[in-house]
Design an enzyme around this catalytic site. Structure first.
Site, PDB file in Angstrom:
ATOM      1  N   ASP A  31       0.830  -1.198   0.000  1.00 10.49           N
ATOM      2  CA  ASP A  31       0.000   0.000   0.000  1.00 10.49           C
ATOM      3  C   ASP A  31       0.870   1.255   0.000  1.00 10.49           C
ATOM      4  OD1 ASP A  31      -2.496   0.996  -0.228  1.00 10.49           O
ATOM      5  OD2 ASP A  31      -3.051   0.789   1.865  1.00 10.49           O
ATOM      6  N   TYR A  32       1.921   1.223   0.819  1.00 10.79           N
ATOM      7  CA  TYR A  32       2.858   2.351   0.844  1.00 10.79           C
ATOM      8  C   TYR A  32       3.448   2.574  -0.546  1.00 10.79           C
ATOM      9  CZ  TYR A  32       6.898   5.222   2.024  1.00 10.79           C
ATOM     10  OH  TYR A  32       7.835   6.233   2.062  1.00 10.79           O
ATOM     11  N   ASP A  33       3.860   1.475  -1.169  1.00  9.44           N
ATOM     12  CA  ASP A  33       4.492   1.580  -2.486  1.00  9.44           C
ATOM     13  C   ASP A  33       3.539   2.193  -3.512  1.00  9.44           C
ATOM     14  OD1 ASP A  33       6.827   0.451  -1.536  1.00  9.44           O
ATOM     15  OD2 ASP A  33       6.210  -1.588  -2.044  1.00  9.44           O
ATOM     16  N   LYS A 109      17.377  -9.251  -1.468  1.00  6.23           N
ATOM     17  CA  LYS A 109      17.031  -8.102  -0.624  1.00  6.23           C
ATOM     18  C   LYS A 109      16.590  -8.640   0.734  1.00  6.23           C
ATOM     19  CE  LYS A 109      14.355  -3.806  -0.661  1.00  6.23           C
ATOM     20  NZ  LYS A 109      13.722  -3.950   0.666  1.00  6.23           N
ATOM     21  N   ARG A 130      21.314   2.846  10.226  1.00  2.00           N
ATOM     22  CA  ARG A 130      21.163   3.796   9.124  1.00  2.00           C
ATOM     23  C   ARG A 130      20.723   5.171   9.613  1.00  2.00           C
ATOM     24  NH1 ARG A 130      18.924   3.597   3.731  1.00  2.00           N
ATOM     25  NH2 ARG A 130      18.303   1.427   3.918  1.00  2.00           N
ATOM     26  N   GLU A 164      23.153  -5.928   6.273  1.00  2.00           N
ATOM     27  CA  GLU A 164      21.829  -6.055   6.874  1.00  2.00           C
ATOM     28  C   GLU A 164      21.915  -7.004   8.057  1.00  2.00           C
ATOM     29  OE1 GLU A 164      17.797  -4.588   5.856  1.00  2.00           O
ATOM     30  OE2 GLU A 164      19.802  -4.186   5.053  1.00  2.00           O
ATOM     31  N   LYS A 278      22.284  -4.451  -9.265  1.00  2.00           N
ATOM     32  CA  LYS A 278      23.293  -3.389  -9.252  1.00  2.00           C
ATOM     33  C   LYS A 278      24.147  -3.456 -10.517  1.00  2.00           C
ATOM     34  CE  LYS A 278      23.793  -3.933  -4.230  1.00  2.00           C
ATOM     35  NZ  LYS A 278      24.723  -4.327  -3.138  1.00  2.00           N
ATOM     36  N   LYS A 302      10.663  -5.723  -5.905  1.00  2.00           N
ATOM     37  CA  LYS A 302       9.951  -6.189  -4.718  1.00  2.00           C
ATOM     38  C   LYS A 302       8.894  -7.219  -5.103  1.00  2.00           C
ATOM     39  CE  LYS A 302       9.501  -3.335  -1.287  1.00  2.00           C
ATOM     40  NZ  LYS A 302       9.112  -2.206  -0.406  1.00  2.00           N
TER      41      LYS A 302
END
Length: 652
Positions: A31-33, A109, A130, A164, A278, A302
């Site tokens: 939803d954010y995306d 990821k 971060r 990560e 990348k 994603k």
């Protein structure tokens, strides 16, 4: 379009705060995306309406209390997201336009928490989060409790690496089982568990929870030429490197890799939410550069969101500090991405109307990246015509009539005396990004308000020990700590106060930009709208909102009360010098610099008043070209842009 851009900016910034700072996401990744992509599209079409505090201009979260702040020598950037093969092809086209022979490295990821590790002469000196990309938290002692992070490298190198930190599914399951037995709240997902663990003040707890890491980047200058060589070197130095990566030359190969990984995703011992692609050549990476937020040489694909059906049992309506009334659905519990979900956002009344969502409906709930879900749509085939949706006409807090402005998507309470509105405003003023009054959270604010001790933010500075001692559950020690935190907040730099006032369109970054020019809150009482609008990164909407606020008599009274209470009105940072040599110029760095590194050159340019960007366009005023400068230099020449070299910059 201007209003929609502002609405999206405000909404996404709230979701970012919940996700990055509180580690309590309030909306699904998917939803954010979707909202983020809408904002990006609008900003590309209407660049004149881009706001300074837009999430497209930011990187990460904010700094939490409990650990010392740490300024990263090498900033951490976010990645541009992709959700389809077409978007990957578009990325490939942009890269190949400058480097036709470019190859790519595809990596997993990892769904964890970004960390930065700095070594001197081979010994671990600093481990940091971060944060906002420039300033993080120093969590070195906790980092040392992660077993796969070497305290000493196999070579005496001075190096900064990135990666990560994550919690395996097995560890996550064991921890939640133990927390359930002890009557503690369970973690929502492994990422939240990892984030909470790294912020633990008790290092023994960190050691017990068995976090792990994957490292993937040398942030400091490296002798390697390719990203796959960097991974090999990191492994040789003793770091854990994820074994699933593939060197490719085409998007067909990358798409095959993505589908292979997606098929085995559930078999992995840890959570992933996509694949990072990348440009493999580090020289090409440097030449491609960065946008304000993300590198141009990488993109994150994603995975699609998981979806489940649930029934809406009821809807809660809550009032925010600006009066916006937000609906949240209570659902029949459903298992989604490994957790039990019973609540989901419905966003606003326009969203409810558009989707025709009603109480009693069976709906599709989705959750990407193990984030709290949202309602996607209604399963109309299961509707029995008895479902209803009662949109409130009166404020759930004060009972006054709600309004729905034609140019807004949400219901709004406009009663300035609304208890919820006042309480949310007080909470905002005391929040971390504003005045950072530790301990003065929603529960205590509510008690103070109901007791009649506070009605506006100035009242906070009139509170006494006796006031706090009269509140249920507040002991003498807690009262002393709260008073100390209130006193400490008086010395904050003025941009925190300006943000804390809760003026529409005035976010934390905008507050800093304004105070960099005006230097003092008092100066804003007489500031002219056209002057404010000329500040780089602002505009007429922000300028109008600010001047309208300070034109009110109540604003002048409030500022005077705060000043009388001893609250600092001055900006403690470096003011913008309009006489600086490069003031107001947009500058691009390209090529290899021999005397300065990139960060030193960027810092010098910004100190001289310039805005440093990563790409050449018609808006570029100056290009600083080092040796082996490539396509950016050629583009600058074709556009007739002024070009200077490193020696010229050093002499300024």
């Amino acid at each position: 379009m201007k209003k929609r851009i502002k609405e999206l900016t405000d909404l996404l910034n709230r979701y970012r705060y919940d996700y990055y700072t509180k580690d309590a996401p309030s909306v699904s990744d998917s939803d954010y995306d979707k909202l983020y992509r809408e904002l990006v599209t609008l900003e590309q079409s209407y660049p004149e309406y881009v706001l300074q505090d837009s999430p497209t201009q930011q990187v990460g979260g904010t700094i939490l209390k409990g650990f010392e702040k740490y300024r990263h020598q090498y900033p951490l950037f976010s990645l541009q997201d992709a959700f389809s093969r077409e978007e990957l092809d578009a990325f490939d086209k942009r890269v190949k336009a400058e480097f036709p022979n470019a190859t790519y490295l595809a990596e997993l990821k990892i769904d964890g928490l970004s960390i930065s590790l700095s070594y001197e002469n081979g010994f671990l000196q600093v481990g940091a989060t971060r944060g906002d990309g420039n300033i993080g938290e120093n969590i070195t002692e906790n980092i040392k409790k992660i077993k796969d992070i070497p305290h000493q490298l196999s070579e005496p190198l001075t190096i900064t690496v990135r990666g990560e930190a994550y919690m395996s599914r097995q560890s996550f399951k064991a921890i939640n089982e133990a927390r359930q037995e002890n009557g503690e709240t369970e973690f929502a997902n492994p990422r939240n568990a990892a984030a909470g663990t790294l912020r633990q003040l008790d290092t023994a707890v960190v050691a017990k929870r068995q976090l792990a890491t994957f490292l993937y980047q040398e942030a400091s200058p490296t002798a390697r030429n390719q990203q796959n060589e960097v991974l090999a070197e990191l492994a040789d130095l003793g770091f854990s490197v994820n074994p699933y990566y593939q060197l490719t030359s085409s998007m067909d190969e990358i798409w095959d890799f993505i589908k292979t990984i997606e098929a085995k995703r559930d078999q992995l011992a840890y959570d992933i939410d996509g694949v990072v692609i990348k440009v493999n050549s580090l020289a090409m990476q440097e030449e491609l550069g960065f946008t304000v937020k993300a590198p141009r040489w990488a993109i994150a694909y994603k995975f699609p969101a998981e979806e489940k059906e649930a029934e809406i049992l009821s809807v809660d309506w809550t009032v925010g500090r600006t009066g916006v009334v937000t609906p949240t659905a209570n659902l029949t519990p459903v298992q989604l991405a490994g957790t039990t979900v019973s609540r989901a956002t419905l966003h606003n009344v326009d969203y409810i109307a558009e989707k025709d969502i009603r109480i009693g409906d069976t709906v599709i709930v989705y959750k990407a990246g193990d984030i709290i879900p949202a309602v996607l749509n209604v399963v109309m085939s299961k509707r029995n015509q008895q479902e209803v949706m009662l949109i409130p006409k009166l404020c759930p807090s004060c009972g006054s009539e709600l309004v729905h402005f034609e140019d807004e998507v949400a219901l709004r309470c406009i009663n300035p005396l609304c208890p919820s509105l006042i309480q949310r405003s007080l909470e905002h003023f005391a929040s971390r990004d504003a005045m950072n009054i530790t301990g003065l959270g929603p529960a205590i604010v509510e008690k103070l308000f109901l007791a009649g001790f506070v009605h506006d933010v100035a009242d906070i500075y009139q509170l006494t020990k006796e006031n706090f001692m009269q509140l249920d559950g507040i002991k003498e020690k807690s009262a002393d700590k709260l008073l100390a935190a209130i006193e400490a907040s008086k010395s904050n730099s003025a941009e925190k106060l300006l943000f804390g006032l809760g003026i529409r369109h005035i976010g934390s970054k905008v507050s800093r930009l304004i105070l960099e020019v005006y230097g003092d809150i008092s100066a804003l009482l007489t500031a002219k709208e056209e002057e404010i609008a000329r500040i780089d990164g602002l505009g007429s909407t922000i300028a109008q909102s600010l001047t309208q606020y300070f034109e009110q008599k109540t604003a002048a009274i409030l500022v005077d009360e705060l000043k009388t209470a001893g609250v600092n009105m001055h900006y403690s940072g470096q003011k913008v010098n309009s006489d600086a040599a490069l003031f107001g110029l947009t500058v691009v760095l390209t090529g290899k610099l021999n005397q300065l590194n990139r960060n030193e050159a960027k810092d010098k340019l910004e100190a001289l008043g310039a805005k440093v960007t990563g790409s050449v366009s018609k808006k570029t005023d100056l290009v600083i070209a080092g040796s082996d400068a490539g396509s950016k230099l050629e583009k600058a020449k074709s556009l007739g842009i002024r070009i200077e070299d490193e020696d010229w910059l050093r002499q300024l």
